[in-house]
Design an enzyme around this catalytic site. Structure first.
Site, PDB file in Angstrom:
ATOM      1  N   LYS A 299       3.015   9.387   4.752  1.00 16.75           N
ATOM      2  CA  LYS A 299       2.776   7.973   5.045  1.00 16.75           C
ATOM      3  C   LYS A 299       4.120   7.275   5.218  1.00 16.75           C
ATOM      4  O   LYS A 299       4.998   7.359   4.366  1.00 16.75           O
ATOM      5  CB  LYS A 299       2.011   7.321   3.893  1.00 16.75           C
ATOM      6  CG  LYS A 299       1.800   5.818   4.061  1.00 16.75           C
ATOM      7  CD  LYS A 299       0.862   5.281   3.007  1.00 16.75           C
ATOM      8  CE  LYS A 299       1.536   4.739   1.785  1.00 16.75           C
ATOM      9  NZ  LYS A 299       2.288   3.488   1.974  1.00 16.75           N
TER      10      LYS A 299
ATOM     11  N   ASP B 219       1.558   2.978   7.875  1.00 16.32           N
ATOM     12  CA  ASP B 219       0.942   1.974   6.996  1.00 16.32           C
ATOM     13  C   ASP B 219       1.619   0.621   7.196  1.00 16.32           C
ATOM     14  O   ASP B 219       2.466   0.218   6.404  1.00 16.32           O
ATOM     15  CB  ASP B 219       1.097   2.489   5.548  1.00 16.32           C
ATOM     16  CG  ASP B 219       0.551   1.542   4.496  1.00 16.32           C
ATOM     17  OD1 ASP B 219      -0.266   0.672   4.832  1.00 16.32           O
ATOM     18  OD2 ASP B 219       0.953   1.691   3.326  1.00 16.32           O
TER      19      ASP B 219
ATOM     20  N   LYS C  51      -0.286  -2.301   8.041  1.00 21.42           N
ATOM     21  CA  LYS C  51      -1.247  -3.344   7.618  1.00 21.42           C
ATOM     22  C   LYS C  51      -1.227  -4.577   8.530  1.00 21.42           C
ATOM     23  O   LYS C  51      -0.913  -5.692   8.090  1.00 21.42           O
ATOM     24  CB  LYS C  51      -0.976  -3.774   6.180  1.00 21.42           C
ATOM     25  CG  LYS C  51      -1.089  -2.646   5.150  1.00 21.42           C
ATOM     26  CD  LYS C  51      -0.998  -3.201   3.745  1.00 21.42           C
ATOM     27  CE  LYS C  51      -1.135  -2.156   2.668  1.00 21.42           C
ATOM     28  NZ  LYS C  51      -0.020  -1.199   2.577  1.00 21.42           N
TER      29      LYS C  51
ATOM     30  N   ASP D 281      -3.337 -10.434  12.316  1.00 22.33           N
ATOM     31  CA  ASP D 281      -2.926 -11.544  13.180  1.00 22.33           C
ATOM     32  C   ASP D 281      -4.126 -11.881  14.080  1.00 22.33           C
ATOM     33  O   ASP D 281      -5.222 -11.356  13.868  1.00 22.33           O
ATOM     34  CB  ASP D 281      -1.687 -11.122  14.008  1.00 22.33           C
ATOM     35  CG  ASP D 281      -0.791 -12.314  14.366  1.00 22.33           C
ATOM     36  OD1 ASP D 281      -1.340 -13.361  14.792  1.00 22.33           O
ATOM     37  OD2 ASP D 281       0.430 -12.206  14.247  1.00 22.33           O
TER      38      ASP D 281
ATOM     39  N   THR E 124      -4.761  -3.852  -4.084  1.00 22.09           N
ATOM     40  CA  THR E 124      -4.977  -3.573  -5.515  1.00 22.09           C
ATOM     41  C   THR E 124      -4.114  -4.471  -6.396  1.00 22.09           C
ATOM     42  O   THR E 124      -4.321  -4.541  -7.601  1.00 22.09           O
ATOM     43  CB  THR E 124      -4.701  -2.083  -5.836  1.00 22.09           C
ATOM     44  OG1 THR E 124      -3.512  -1.692  -5.175  1.00 22.09           O
ATOM     45  CG2 THR E 124      -5.835  -1.205  -5.373  1.00 22.09           C
TER      46      THR E 124
ATOM     47  N   ARG F 153       5.311   8.334  -5.985  1.00 22.09           N
ATOM     48  CA  ARG F 153       6.239   8.731  -7.047  1.00 22.09           C
ATOM     49  C   ARG F 153       5.887  10.007  -7.812  1.00 22.09           C
ATOM     50  O   ARG F 153       6.807  10.758  -8.152  1.00 22.09           O
ATOM     51  CB  ARG F 153       6.440   7.547  -8.005  1.00 22.09           C
ATOM     52  CG  ARG F 153       7.269   6.448  -7.358  1.00 22.09           C
ATOM     53  CD  ARG F 153       7.071   5.108  -8.019  1.00 22.09           C
ATOM     54  NE  ARG F 153       5.721   4.592  -7.801  1.00 22.09           N
ATOM     55  CZ  ARG F 153       5.271   3.452  -8.293  1.00 22.09           C
ATOM     56  NH1 ARG F 153       6.050   2.703  -9.047  1.00 22.09           N
ATOM     57  NH2 ARG F 153       4.041   3.052  -8.044  1.00 22.09           N
TER      58      ARG F 153
HETATM   59  O1  C5P Z   1       4.187   5.848  -5.952  1.00 26.41           O
HETATM   60  P1  C5P Z   1       2.712   5.639  -5.806  1.00 26.41           P
HETATM   61  O2  C5P Z   1       1.899   6.919  -5.924  1.00 26.41           O
HETATM   62  O3  C5P Z   1       2.173   4.539  -6.687  1.00 26.41           O
HETATM   63  O4  C5P Z   1       2.570   5.177  -4.275  1.00 26.41           O
HETATM   64  C1  C5P Z   1       1.373   4.694  -3.739  1.00 26.41           C
HETATM   65  C2  C5P Z   1       1.598   4.276  -2.322  1.00 26.41           C
HETATM   66  O5  C5P Z   1       0.403   3.675  -1.840  1.00 26.41           O
HETATM   67  C3  C5P Z   1       2.707   3.253  -2.109  1.00 26.41           C
HETATM   68  O6  C5P Z   1       3.286   3.512  -0.830  1.00 26.41           O
HETATM   69  C4  C5P Z   1       1.971   1.934  -2.097  1.00 26.41           C
HETATM   70  O7  C5P Z   1       2.634   0.953  -1.330  1.00 26.41           O
HETATM   71  C5  C5P Z   1       0.657   2.328  -1.430  1.00 26.41           C
HETATM   72  N1  C5P Z   1      -0.483   1.464  -1.718  1.00 26.41           N
HETATM   73  C6  C5P Z   1      -0.930   1.196  -3.008  1.00 26.41           C
HETATM   74  N2  C5P Z   1      -2.013   0.361  -3.198  1.00 26.41           N
HETATM   75  C7  C5P Z   1      -2.639  -0.190  -2.147  1.00 26.41           C
HETATM   76  C8  C5P Z   1      -2.209   0.090  -0.835  1.00 26.41           C
HETATM   77  C9  C5P Z   1      -1.113   0.929  -0.666  1.00 26.41           C
HETATM   78  O8  C5P Z   1      -0.379   1.708  -3.973  1.00 26.41           O
HETATM   79  N3  C5P Z   1      -3.704  -0.959  -2.348  1.00 26.41           N
END
Ligand code: C5P
Length: 234
Positions: A33, A60, A62, A65, A120, A212
């Site tokens: 992503k 990604d 998002k 507009d 979220t 992460r």
């Molecule tokens: O590091 P981690 O596993 O928390 O990364 C989750 C990824 O998903 C990040 O790139 C974050 O921006 C994305 N994301 C999220 N919650 C959302 C939409 C996207 O954590 N509702």
């Protein structure tokens, strides 16, 4: 429905993203992503470079507009040959239909298009007091997901805890892309509502977005393989 792990390449520079991908063995090409940070830093060239290495890409960005602007922007993204793109369902049905039109290439093919329902990071108080949506979060998410499905989109981004509800409301073929995934022995960090890859595998999740727990692991390749094994059972 194909299940897969998507690694969030949340790196500040292309050099760091590419050296992370270099750790994988030739022939092992995880779905990745690319989000706003990397895209705004490096531009479409980074997308092309990673695509040339043989990875599937979820871009990604998002989009949100007026319908005409989103349609034209999606037309540009469709030429990047990515596999999945997204927009905010809050842009409403006319914008979602315009996005699909813009994304469809002259030969009729197009990347998958999915919608963000509620971020979220939005809690129930913010939903009610700032967005003025006087519904429980789950109902608001399902209503946005139904609008996305009725507009012809392929799926939504949602929490793994909402995936089963989305499937029940929109059908099994409408797919769910879920962040907020952590290993049972891992650190949740800033994610509040988390699920393990194993549980996500039986909870209606089609694609898990993991950042992460893989990118910051001591051995990212081993962490990726563990996620695939626990989620898909391979
Ligand atoms: O590091 P981690 O596993 O928390 O990364 C989750 C990824 O998903 C990040 O790139 C974050 O921006 C994305 N994301 C999220 N919650 C959302 C939409 C996207 O954590 N509702």
């Amino acid at each position: 429905m194909h299940k897969d792990i998507i690694i969030a390449l949340d790196f500040p520079s292309g050099a760091e993203a590419l050296s992370f991908l270099d750790r994988f063995h030739a022939g092992e090409k995880p779905y990745v992503k690319i989000g706003m940070e990397l895209f705004y830093a490096e531009g479409p060239d980074m997308v092309r470079k990673i695509k040339d290495r043989g990875h599937k890409i979820f871009l990604d960005l998002k989009l949100h507009d007026i319908p005409n602007t989103v349609k034209r922007a999606m037309g540009v993204l469709s030429r990047l040959d990515v596999d999945m793109v997204n927009l905010h369902a809050a842009g409403a049905s006319e914008m979602m239909r315009a996005a699909l039109e813009g994304l469809t290439r002259p030969d009729g093919t197009r990347p998958l298009l999915i919608a963000v329902t509620q971020l979220t990071s939005t809690d129930p108080q913010t939903l009610k007091n700032e967005l003025l949506i006087d519904l429980p979060m789950e109902e608001a998410v399902l209503s946005y997901a139904k609008n996305a499905a009725a507009s012809g989109l392929d799926g939504v981004v949602c929490s793994p805890l909402e995936a089963a509800g989305v499937k029940a409301a929109c059908g099994g073929g409408f797919f769910t892309v879920t962040p907020g995934v952590r290993f049972a022995d891992g650190d949740a960090g800033d994610q509040k509502r988390v699920m393990t890859p194993e549980r996500a595998g039986t909870s209606g999740c089609d694609y898990l977005v993991m950042g992460r727990p893989i990118t910051q692991a001591e051995d990212p390749v081993a962490a990726y393989r563990r996620a695939v094994r626990e989620f898909i059972g391979e």
